[in-house]
Design a protein around this motif. Structure first.
Motif, PDB file in Angstrom:
ATOM      1  N   GLN A 246      85.207  65.073  42.395  1.00  0.00           N
ATOM      2  CA  GLN A 246      86.333  65.080  43.373  1.00  0.00           C
ATOM      3  C   GLN A 246      86.082  64.260  44.220  1.00  0.00           C
ATOM      4  O   GLN A 246      85.160  64.224  45.252  1.00  0.00           O
ATOM      5  CB  GLN A 246      86.354  66.606  43.736  1.00  0.00           C
ATOM      6  CG  GLN A 246      87.903  66.954  44.454  1.00  0.00           C
ATOM      7  CD  GLN A 246      89.070  66.957  43.566  1.00  0.00           C
ATOM      8  OE1 GLN A 246      88.902  67.673  42.493  1.00  0.00           O
ATOM      9  NE2 GLN A 246      90.023  66.353  43.921  1.00  0.00           N
ATOM     10  N   LEU A 247      86.963  63.269  44.633  1.00  0.00           N
ATOM     11  CA  LEU A 247      86.624  62.280  45.670  1.00  0.00           C
ATOM     12  C   LEU A 247      87.705  62.188  46.654  1.00  0.00           C
ATOM     13  O   LEU A 247      88.868  62.202  46.434  1.00  0.00           O
ATOM     14  CB  LEU A 247      86.836  60.923  44.641  1.00  0.00           C
ATOM     15  CG  LEU A 247      86.412  59.341  45.295  1.00  0.00           C
ATOM     16  CD1 LEU A 247      85.293  59.024  44.599  1.00  0.00           C
ATOM     17  CD2 LEU A 247      87.561  58.602  45.156  1.00  0.00           C
ATOM     18  N   TYR A 248      87.291  61.741  47.816  1.00  0.00           N
ATOM     19  CA  TYR A 248      87.883  61.435  48.862  1.00  0.00           C
ATOM     20  C   TYR A 248      87.380  60.085  49.422  1.00  0.00           C
ATOM     21  O   TYR A 248      86.019  59.901  49.797  1.00  0.00           O
ATOM     22  CB  TYR A 248      88.021  62.478  50.248  1.00  0.00           C
ATOM     23  CG  TYR A 248      88.687  62.048  51.346  1.00  0.00           C
ATOM     24  CD1 TYR A 248      90.265  62.039  51.128  1.00  0.00           C
ATOM     25  CD2 TYR A 248      88.263  61.653  52.502  1.00  0.00           C
ATOM     26  CE1 TYR A 248      90.945  61.471  52.175  1.00  0.00           C
ATOM     27  CE2 TYR A 248      88.854  61.187  53.661  1.00  0.00           C
ATOM     28  CZ  TYR A 248      90.525  61.422  53.327  1.00  0.00           C
ATOM     29  OH  TYR A 248      91.249  60.858  54.445  1.00  0.00           O
ATOM     30  N   HIS A 249      87.971  59.045  49.697  1.00  0.00           N
ATOM     31  CA  HIS A 249      87.374  57.874  50.067  1.00  0.00           C
ATOM     32  C   HIS A 249      86.602  57.920  51.410  1.00  0.00           C
ATOM     33  O   HIS A 249      86.933  58.741  52.369  1.00  0.00           O
ATOM     34  CB  HIS A 249      88.827  56.862  50.261  1.00  0.00           C
ATOM     35  CG  HIS A 249      89.134  56.686  51.804  1.00  0.00           C
ATOM     36  ND1 HIS A 249      89.802  57.603  52.198  1.00  0.00           N
ATOM     37  CD2 HIS A 249      88.743  55.952  52.758  1.00  0.00           C
ATOM     38  CE1 HIS A 249      90.264  57.353  53.504  1.00  0.00           C
ATOM     39  NE2 HIS A 249      89.709  56.334  53.920  1.00  0.00           N
ATOM     40  N   ARG A 250      85.915  56.761  51.087  1.00  0.00           N
ATOM     41  CA  ARG A 250      85.148  56.558  52.503  1.00  0.00           C
ATOM     42  C   ARG A 250      85.136  55.346  53.235  1.00  0.00           C
ATOM     43  O   ARG A 250      85.648  54.455  52.483  1.00  0.00           O
ATOM     44  CB  ARG A 250      83.349  56.925  52.276  1.00  0.00           C
ATOM     45  CG  ARG A 250      82.882  55.737  51.238  1.00  0.00           C
ATOM     46  CD  ARG A 250      81.392  56.233  50.945  1.00  0.00           C
ATOM     47  NE  ARG A 250      81.057  55.205  50.392  1.00  0.00           N
ATOM     48  CZ  ARG A 250      81.173  55.083  48.678  1.00  0.00           C
ATOM     49  NH1 ARG A 250      81.910  55.789  48.069  1.00  0.00           N
ATOM     50  NH2 ARG A 250      80.636  53.954  48.166  1.00  0.00           N
ATOM     51  N   THR A 251      85.146  55.304  54.488  1.00  0.00           N
ATOM     52  CA  THR A 251      85.411  53.847  54.978  1.00  0.00           C
ATOM     53  C   THR A 251      84.276  52.908  54.894  1.00  0.00           C
ATOM     54  O   THR A 251      83.121  53.349  55.020  1.00  0.00           O
ATOM     55  CB  THR A 251      85.638  54.033  56.437  1.00  0.00           C
ATOM     56  OG1 THR A 251      86.524  54.814  56.718  1.00  0.00           O
ATOM     57  CG2 THR A 251      85.774  52.675  57.422  1.00  0.00           C
ATOM     58  N   ASP A 252      84.432  51.744  54.430  1.00  0.00           N
ATOM     59  CA  ASP A 252      83.434  50.887  53.973  1.00  0.00           C
ATOM     60  C   ASP A 252      83.854  49.329  54.276  1.00  0.00           C
ATOM     61  O   ASP A 252      85.096  48.820  53.856  1.00  0.00           O
ATOM     62  CB  ASP A 252      82.944  51.026  52.727  1.00  0.00           C
ATOM     63  CG  ASP A 252      82.052  49.849  52.409  1.00  0.00           C
ATOM     64  OD1 ASP A 252      80.827  50.083  52.794  1.00  0.00           O
ATOM     65  OD2 ASP A 252      82.114  48.991  51.704  1.00  0.00           O
ATOM     66  N   PRO A 253      83.541  48.586  55.405  1.00  0.00           N
ATOM     67  CA  PRO A 253      84.111  47.341  55.731  1.00  0.00           C
ATOM     68  C   PRO A 253      83.911  46.432  54.643  1.00  0.00           C
ATOM     69  O   PRO A 253      84.816  45.358  54.516  1.00  0.00           O
ATOM     70  CB  PRO A 253      83.239  46.985  57.041  1.00  0.00           C
ATOM     71  CG  PRO A 253      82.295  47.600  56.812  1.00  0.00           C
ATOM     72  CD  PRO A 253      82.383  49.125  56.218  1.00  0.00           C
ATOM     73  N   GLY A 254      82.846  46.428  53.771  1.00  0.00           N
ATOM     74  CA  GLY A 254      82.628  45.447  52.707  1.00  0.00           C
ATOM     75  C   GLY A 254      83.655  45.602  51.745  1.00  0.00           C
ATOM     76  O   GLY A 254      84.226  44.622  51.227  1.00  0.00           O
ATOM     77  N   THR A 255      84.048  46.874  51.353  1.00  0.00           N
ATOM     78  CA  THR A 255      84.864  47.070  50.167  1.00  0.00           C
ATOM     79  C   THR A 255      86.283  46.816  50.804  1.00  0.00           C
ATOM     80  O   THR A 255      87.051  46.262  49.950  1.00  0.00           O
ATOM     81  CB  THR A 255      85.003  48.621  49.864  1.00  0.00           C
ATOM     82  OG1 THR A 255      83.515  49.019  49.042  1.00  0.00           O
ATOM     83  CG2 THR A 255      85.961  48.618  48.782  1.00  0.00           C
ATOM     84  N   LEU A 256      86.474  47.019  52.197  1.00  0.00           N
ATOM     85  CA  LEU A 256      87.930  46.721  52.622  1.00  0.00           C
ATOM     86  C   LEU A 256      88.175  45.244  52.659  1.00  0.00           C
ATOM     87  O   LEU A 256      89.345  44.802  52.294  1.00  0.00           O
ATOM     88  CB  LEU A 256      88.033  47.334  54.134  1.00  0.00           C
ATOM     89  CG  LEU A 256      89.402  47.442  54.787  1.00  0.00           C
ATOM     90  CD1 LEU A 256      90.384  48.383  53.995  1.00  0.00           C
ATOM     91  CD2 LEU A 256      89.089  47.848  56.068  1.00  0.00           C
ATOM     92  N   ALA A 257      87.150  44.607  53.066  1.00  0.00           N
ATOM     93  CA  ALA A 257      87.091  43.124  52.991  1.00  0.00           C
ATOM     94  C   ALA A 257      87.546  42.511  51.588  1.00  0.00           C
ATOM     95  O   ALA A 257      88.161  41.517  51.453  1.00  0.00           O
ATOM     96  CB  ALA A 257      85.854  42.428  53.655  1.00  0.00           C
TER      97      ALA A 257
END
Length: 300
Positions: A246-257
């Motif tokens: 069961q997944l809720y996203h996590r903030t990650d600047p590398g993935t966002l980039a």
């Protein structure tokens, strides 16, 4: 500044456009002049009070998790982000969201917005891009693995499909029958997810559409793996025959980039269905609730 604030839990009439003080960035934070923000299904759940037990808000509250704009101030200890940078940002559901003229987020929740992407395009990317990629990562998928994605033409589904193709896995888009041809053009392979299968043939699946969550899990073999961003229906996973993350996203600047990069190269496209003004937030939420196909964006 102007902000769309939720006065109380309820229907879309509970929003008002208010004048509130512009927030100030603390150490490690940046202040963004928000040019566009997106409306997500999760915003509707928050507005209706369904998640108040888990995410209590001090009302009136500003909702909104996705945004794009320009950095206008940086707090102490911020590196890598400067005043004047165009950015996309992932706001937390803390009542200080992106449906406002300005917003403060940790510097670790932003990435630069490529010059060839509009603010509206940037606002469509953060949560969909993060969730799609992290769903794939949760399954530990390898090159050559076939992965079924329900809601394959939705924002999260598109991000997951692009990432699966990037790592040389084989996505299969699960969609309604009238959208099969469109899904095949995107993923290469598609199936009618509205019907239960004759046989379970998948080792991996991503559940991103609530109405067909039951059908999706039926497509997965005993001992298979499902990454789910929607509730799993009771009685679906009898005897825990599949492993469900069961997944809720996590903030990650590398993935966002990385998401911003593939979008700038045209490899990932999140269609925008309609653009509203900030003052039309109620109508925008109603459009999302009605099942509009594509992202709904507020232009500030």
């Amino acid at each position: 500044m102007k902000a769309a604030r939720l006065k109380s839990y309820g229907d879309a009439s509970q929003f008002s456009i208010d004048d509130v003080p512009t927030p100030e960035p603390q150490p490690g934070e940046v202040l963004i002049k928000i040019e566009a923000s997106a409306v997500n299904h999760f915003d509707i759940l928050i507005r209706q009070g369904y998640v108040a037990k888990f995410i209590p808000l001090e009302l009136p509250a500003v909702l909104g998790g996705d945004a794009a704009g320009t950095v206008v101030e940086v707090g102490q200890d911020v590196t890598g982000i400067a005043i004047g940078d165009r950015v996309l940002a992932d706001f937390a559901p803390n009542g200080r969201g992106s449906h406002a003229e300005f917003g403060v987020v940790p510097a670790t929740a932003v990435a630069r917005l490529p010059a060839n992407l509009s603010f509206e395009q940037g606002a469509a990317l953060p949560k969909a891009g993060l969730t799609g990629r992290q769903s794939v990562d949760a399954l530990n998928v390898k090159a050559g693995n076939r992965v079924l994605i329900s809601g394959g033409l939705g924002a999260v589904g598109r991000a997951a499909i692009q990432y699966l193709q990037e790592i040389w896995a084989k996505p299969v888009a699960g969609v309604r029958p009238e959208r099969l041809e469109e899904a095949r053009r995107l993923a290469g392979e598609a199936l009618d997810i509205t019907q239960p299968p004759g046989n379970a043939t998948f080792d991996y699946a991503i559940s991103a559409a609530t109405p067909v969550a039951n059908n999706l899990i039926r497509h997965v073999r005993d001992g298979g793996y499902v990454a789910s961003i929607v509730p799993v229906p009771d009685g679906t996973n009898v005897a825990n025959r599949v492993t469900i993350h069961q997944l809720y996203h996590r903030t990650d600047p590398g993935t966002l980039a990385a998401v911003a990069d593939v979008a700038s190269r045209g490899v990932l496209t999140i269609p925008i269905a309609k653009i509203f003004s900030l003052s039309e937030i109620g109508a925008a939420q109603n459009a999302v609730a009605a099942g509009i196909q594509g992202k709904v964006v507020l232009k500030h």
